[in-house]
Write a protein that holds these residues in place. Structure first.
Motif, PDB file in Angstrom:
ATOM      1  N   GLU A  43       0.759  -1.474   0.051  1.00  0.00           N
ATOM      2  CA  GLU A  43      -0.081  -0.006  -0.126  1.00  0.00           C
ATOM      3  C   GLU A  43       0.982   1.091   0.072  1.00  0.00           C
ATOM      4  OE1 GLU A  43      -2.423  -0.310   3.241  1.00  0.00           O
ATOM      5  OE2 GLU A  43      -3.995  -2.065   2.432  1.00  0.00           O
ATOM      6  N   GLY A  44       1.764   1.498   0.667  1.00  0.00           N
ATOM      7  CA  GLY A  44       2.706   2.413   0.809  1.00  0.00           C
ATOM      8  C   GLY A  44       3.467   2.542  -0.567  1.00  0.00           C
ATOM      9  N   ARG A  45       3.965   1.468  -1.294  1.00  0.00           N
ATOM     10  CA  ARG A  45       4.589   1.932  -2.670  1.00  0.00           C
ATOM     11  C   ARG A  45       3.507   2.305  -3.618  1.00  0.00           C
ATOM     12  NH1 ARG A  45       8.832  -0.093  -4.839  1.00  0.00           N
ATOM     13  NH2 ARG A  45      10.478  -0.985  -3.501  1.00  0.00           N
ATOM     14  N   ARG A  46       2.207   1.749  -3.383  1.00  0.00           N
ATOM     15  CA  ARG A  46       1.217   2.325  -4.250  1.00  0.00           C
ATOM     16  C   ARG A  46       0.970   3.928  -4.046  1.00  0.00           C
ATOM     17  NH1 ARG A  46      -0.992  -2.912  -3.460  1.00  0.00           N
ATOM     18  NH2 ARG A  46      -2.399  -2.210  -1.982  1.00  0.00           N
ATOM     19  N   GLY A  47       0.889   4.285  -2.839  1.00  0.00           N
ATOM     20  CA  GLY A  47       0.697   5.772  -2.406  1.00  0.00           C
ATOM     21  C   GLY A  47       1.728   6.498  -3.004  1.00  0.00           C
ATOM     22  N   LEU A  48       3.049   6.031  -2.728  1.00  0.00           N
ATOM     23  CA  LEU A  48       4.078   6.815  -3.347  1.00  0.00           C
ATOM     24  C   LEU A  48       4.213   6.824  -4.795  1.00  0.00           C
ATOM     25  CD1 LEU A  48       6.994   5.476  -0.943  1.00  0.00           C
ATOM     26  CD2 LEU A  48       5.889   7.683  -0.966  1.00  0.00           C
ATOM     27  N   ALA A  52       4.022  10.255  -7.002  1.00  0.00           N
ATOM     28  CA  ALA A  52       5.135  10.617  -7.938  1.00  0.00           C
ATOM     29  C   ALA A  52       4.370  10.951  -9.521  1.00  0.00           C
ATOM     30  CB  ALA A  52       6.121   9.423  -8.191  1.00  0.00           C
ATOM     31  N   VAL A  53       3.318  10.165  -9.637  1.00  0.00           N
ATOM     32  CA  VAL A  53       2.567  10.265 -10.954  1.00  0.00           C
ATOM     33  C   VAL A  53       1.941  11.589 -10.943  1.00  0.00           C
ATOM     34  CG1 VAL A  53       0.728   9.428 -12.498  1.00  0.00           C
ATOM     35  CG2 VAL A  53       2.556   7.859 -11.786  1.00  0.00           C
ATOM     36  N   ALA A  54       1.216  11.837  -9.848  1.00  0.00           N
ATOM     37  CA  ALA A  54       0.388  13.218  -9.838  1.00  0.00           C
ATOM     38  C   ALA A  54       1.521  14.549  -9.788  1.00  0.00           C
ATOM     39  CB  ALA A  54      -0.472  13.260  -8.431  1.00  0.00           C
ATOM     40  N   ALA A  55       2.617  14.538  -9.299  1.00  0.00           N
ATOM     41  CA  ALA A  55       3.556  15.494  -9.369  1.00  0.00           C
ATOM     42  C   ALA A  55       4.016  15.772 -10.749  1.00  0.00           C
ATOM     43  CB  ALA A  55       4.506  15.359  -8.372  1.00  0.00           C
ATOM     44  N   ALA A 286       3.358  30.470  -6.890  1.00  0.00           N
ATOM     45  CA  ALA A 286       3.442  29.508  -8.083  1.00  0.00           C
ATOM     46  C   ALA A 286       4.840  28.852  -7.999  1.00  0.00           C
ATOM     47  CB  ALA A 286       3.049  30.193  -9.166  1.00  0.00           C
ATOM     48  N   LEU A 287       5.946  29.581  -7.702  1.00  0.00           N
ATOM     49  CA  LEU A 287       7.252  29.120  -7.896  1.00  0.00           C
ATOM     50  C   LEU A 287       7.442  28.135  -6.655  1.00  0.00           C
ATOM     51  CD1 LEU A 287      10.208  29.363  -8.795  1.00  0.00           C
ATOM     52  CD2 LEU A 287      10.494  31.278  -7.306  1.00  0.00           C
ATOM     53  N   LEU A 288       6.970  28.615  -5.415  1.00  0.00           N
ATOM     54  CA  LEU A 288       7.014  27.863  -4.269  1.00  0.00           C
ATOM     55  C   LEU A 288       6.269  26.348  -4.734  1.00  0.00           C
ATOM     56  CD1 LEU A 288       7.947  27.073  -1.165  1.00  0.00           C
ATOM     57  CD2 LEU A 288       5.871  28.281  -0.651  1.00  0.00           C
ATOM     58  N   GLY A 289       4.982  26.161  -5.057  1.00  0.00           N
ATOM     59  CA  GLY A 289       4.399  25.179  -5.402  1.00  0.00           C
ATOM     60  C   GLY A 289       4.970  24.433  -6.156  1.00  0.00           C
ATOM     61  N   THR A 290       5.710  24.827  -7.450  1.00  0.00           N
ATOM     62  CA  THR A 290       6.326  24.199  -8.613  1.00  0.00           C
ATOM     63  C   THR A 290       7.662  23.403  -7.875  1.00  0.00           C
ATOM     64  OG1 THR A 290       5.775  25.478  -9.955  1.00  0.00           O
ATOM     65  CG2 THR A 290       7.742  24.112 -10.579  1.00  0.00           C
ATOM     66  N   VAL A 291       8.315  24.101  -6.734  1.00  0.00           N
ATOM     67  CA  VAL A 291       9.497  23.547  -5.983  1.00  0.00           C
ATOM     68  C   VAL A 291       9.038  22.361  -5.266  1.00  0.00           C
ATOM     69  CG1 VAL A 291      11.311  24.112  -4.336  1.00  0.00           C
ATOM     70  CG2 VAL A 291      10.933  25.529  -6.241  1.00  0.00           C
ATOM     71  N   LEU A 292       7.760  22.760  -4.420  1.00  0.00           N
ATOM     72  CA  LEU A 292       7.568  21.580  -3.534  1.00  0.00           C
ATOM     73  C   LEU A 292       6.990  20.464  -4.336  1.00  0.00           C
ATOM     74  CD1 LEU A 292       5.193  23.663  -1.144  1.00  0.00           C
ATOM     75  CD2 LEU A 292       7.462  22.676  -0.825  1.00  0.00           C
ATOM     76  N   LEU A 293       6.609  20.596  -5.586  1.00  0.00           N
ATOM     77  CA  LEU A 293       6.048  19.530  -6.363  1.00  0.00           C
ATOM     78  C   LEU A 293       7.212  18.711  -6.806  1.00  0.00           C
ATOM     79  CD1 LEU A 293       3.429  20.830  -8.808  1.00  0.00           C
ATOM     80  CD2 LEU A 293       3.050  18.956  -7.182  1.00  0.00           C
ATOM     81  N   PHE A 294       8.535  19.437  -7.441  1.00  0.00           N
ATOM     82  CA  PHE A 294       9.693  18.750  -7.608  1.00  0.00           C
ATOM     83  C   PHE A 294      10.296  17.936  -6.341  1.00  0.00           C
ATOM     84  CE2 PHE A 294      10.472  21.176 -11.413  1.00  0.00           C
ATOM     85  CZ  PHE A 294      10.488  20.109 -12.120  1.00  0.00           C
ATOM     86  N   ASP A 295      10.080  18.601  -5.003  1.00  0.00           N
ATOM     87  CA  ASP A 295      10.571  18.054  -3.927  1.00  0.00           C
ATOM     88  C   ASP A 295       9.841  16.689  -3.550  1.00  0.00           C
ATOM     89  OD1 ASP A 295      12.380  17.874  -1.331  1.00  0.00           O
ATOM     90  OD2 ASP A 295      10.497  18.037  -0.341  1.00  0.00           O
ATOM     91  N   ARG A 296       8.599  16.653  -3.819  1.00  0.00           N
ATOM     92  CA  ARG A 296       7.622  15.633  -3.611  1.00  0.00           C
ATOM     93  C   ARG A 296       7.886  14.645  -4.463  1.00  0.00           C
ATOM     94  NH1 ARG A 296       5.219  13.152   0.734  1.00  0.00           N
ATOM     95  NH2 ARG A 296       3.608  11.717   0.121  1.00  0.00           N
ATOM     96  N   LEU A 297       8.066  14.690  -5.853  1.00  0.00           N
ATOM     97  CA  LEU A 297       8.593  13.814  -6.742  1.00  0.00           C
ATOM     98  C   LEU A 297       9.949  13.064  -6.243  1.00  0.00           C
ATOM     99  CD1 LEU A 297       7.928  12.469  -9.329  1.00  0.00           C
ATOM    100  CD2 LEU A 297       9.137  14.297 -10.624  1.00  0.00           C
ATOM    101  N   GLY A 298      10.800  13.858  -6.140  1.00  0.00           N
ATOM    102  CA  GLY A 298      11.966  13.349  -5.662  1.00  0.00           C
ATOM    103  C   GLY A 298      12.118  12.255  -4.407  1.00  0.00           C
TER     104      GLY A 298
END
Length: 312
Positions: A43-48, A52-55, A286-298
């Motif tokens: 379940e954790g892998r599916r959530g991660l 990742a896909v959403a980001a 918007a810049l902060l949100g984009t950076v957080l998306l990259f951070d979440r993806l990583g």
């Protein structure tokens, strides 16, 4: 038979139940009653993976929308200058009547393009130097380690400004500056991974039978470090975007004619005292949100390639 069953129960910590609580009813298959960990791990892998896909999808949509809205971002209408946010202009307009939503998305697309090119170049530098340090002998390792310590000892923003200014600023100067200043951390990680691989018996056997270094890198090193390389590459993006916006804001990056978040924020500083708060707030968020998306993806990718980090 009873003695064997009792011994299995003692080994599992549950008297009378073999293998830690498995059902031993005659005629029924053995079922484990105490194995929630694989389920939680799955379940954790599916959530991660979903995160990742959403980001990734969100970042792609930002880039595509920004590229499509670039002509709209350059369109001026002085009759609608300095308008506060409305339904027609959700982010308001600037002093030239340009729509700030279109300018923000176009600026993010520009920053994403610069960040992707710079991060890819920086990651290649990190991999090459890590391979040279790990496989080139003690002298090569000492030289590369010294260069890593030297670059990490200089603040990123200072070195980035110097490189960008020396190359005439602009997109080329920013990309080269980011590529030359953001590789040391990833190089250290990759060097450690390659050294660990180098100590493996099959790697030593391959060298003993005369396999060339280039073939060893292609067949063993690249597949081994590819997960860590991809995670490091993704985590380089937010640093590249932030530093591009920082030096552009300071006047050492992209030219004012280019739509970029750093240019937008720099120009907005002269209008904040007049009450035009939306010129800086929305692009900054918007810049902060984009950076957080990259951070979440990583972070999601790092947890996916490191199963022991998945806890839920």
């Amino acid at each position: 038979m009873a003695e064997q069953t009792e011994a299995l129960g003692v080994a599992s910590g549950v008297p009378g139940e073999p293998f830690g609580g498995a059902s031993s009813v005659p005629g029924e298959p053995l079922t484990c009653l105490h194995s929630p960990r694989p389920t939680r791990l799955g379940e954790g892998r599916r959530g991660l993976l979903a995160w990742a896909v959403a980001a990734l999808v969100a970042l792609v949509l930002i880039g595509v929308a920004g590229a499509l809205l670039a002509p709209v971002a350059a369109r001026t209408d002085f009759a609608q200058a300095n308008l506060a946010p409305t339904l027609e202009h959700p982010f308001g307009t600037d002093w030239m009547g340009r729509d700030m939503l279109a300018r923000t998305l176009a600026g993010l697309a520009t920053s994403l393009g610069v960040g992707i090119v710079a991060a890819c170049a920086s990651s290649v530098i990190a991999f090459v130097l890590a391979a040279v340090a790990a496989l080139g002998g003690e002298a090569a390792d000492a030289v590369v380690s010294w260069v890593i310590d030297l670059v990490m000892g200089i603040p990123h923003i200072v070195l980035l400004v110097l490189v960008s200014y020396a190359l005439g600023r602009g997109a080329t100067g920013v990309m080269v500056g980011i590529a030359l200043t953001h590789w040391p951390s990833l190089a250290r990680v990759l060097r450690a991974e390659i050294l660990q691989l180098k100590a493996a018996p099959f790697f030593s056997a391959s060298r003993a039978i005369g396999v060339s270094s280039l073939r060893l890198v292609a067949t063993h090193v690249v597949p081994h470090v590819l997960p860590q390389y991809l995670v490091g590459l993704v985590l380089l993006f937010p640093h590249a975007i932030l530093h591009e916006a920082s030096i552009t804001f300071l006047g050492f990056g992209l030219s004012p004619e280019q739509p970029a978040i750093g240019v937008i924020l720099s120009e907005a500083m002269g209008y904040l005292t007049a009450g035009s708060w939306w010129l800086a707030v929305f692009p900054g968020l918007a810049l902060l949100g984009t950076v957080l998306l990259f951070d979440r993806l990583g972070s999601a990718l790092r947890a996916l390639v490191t199963p022991q980090e998945v806890q839920r």
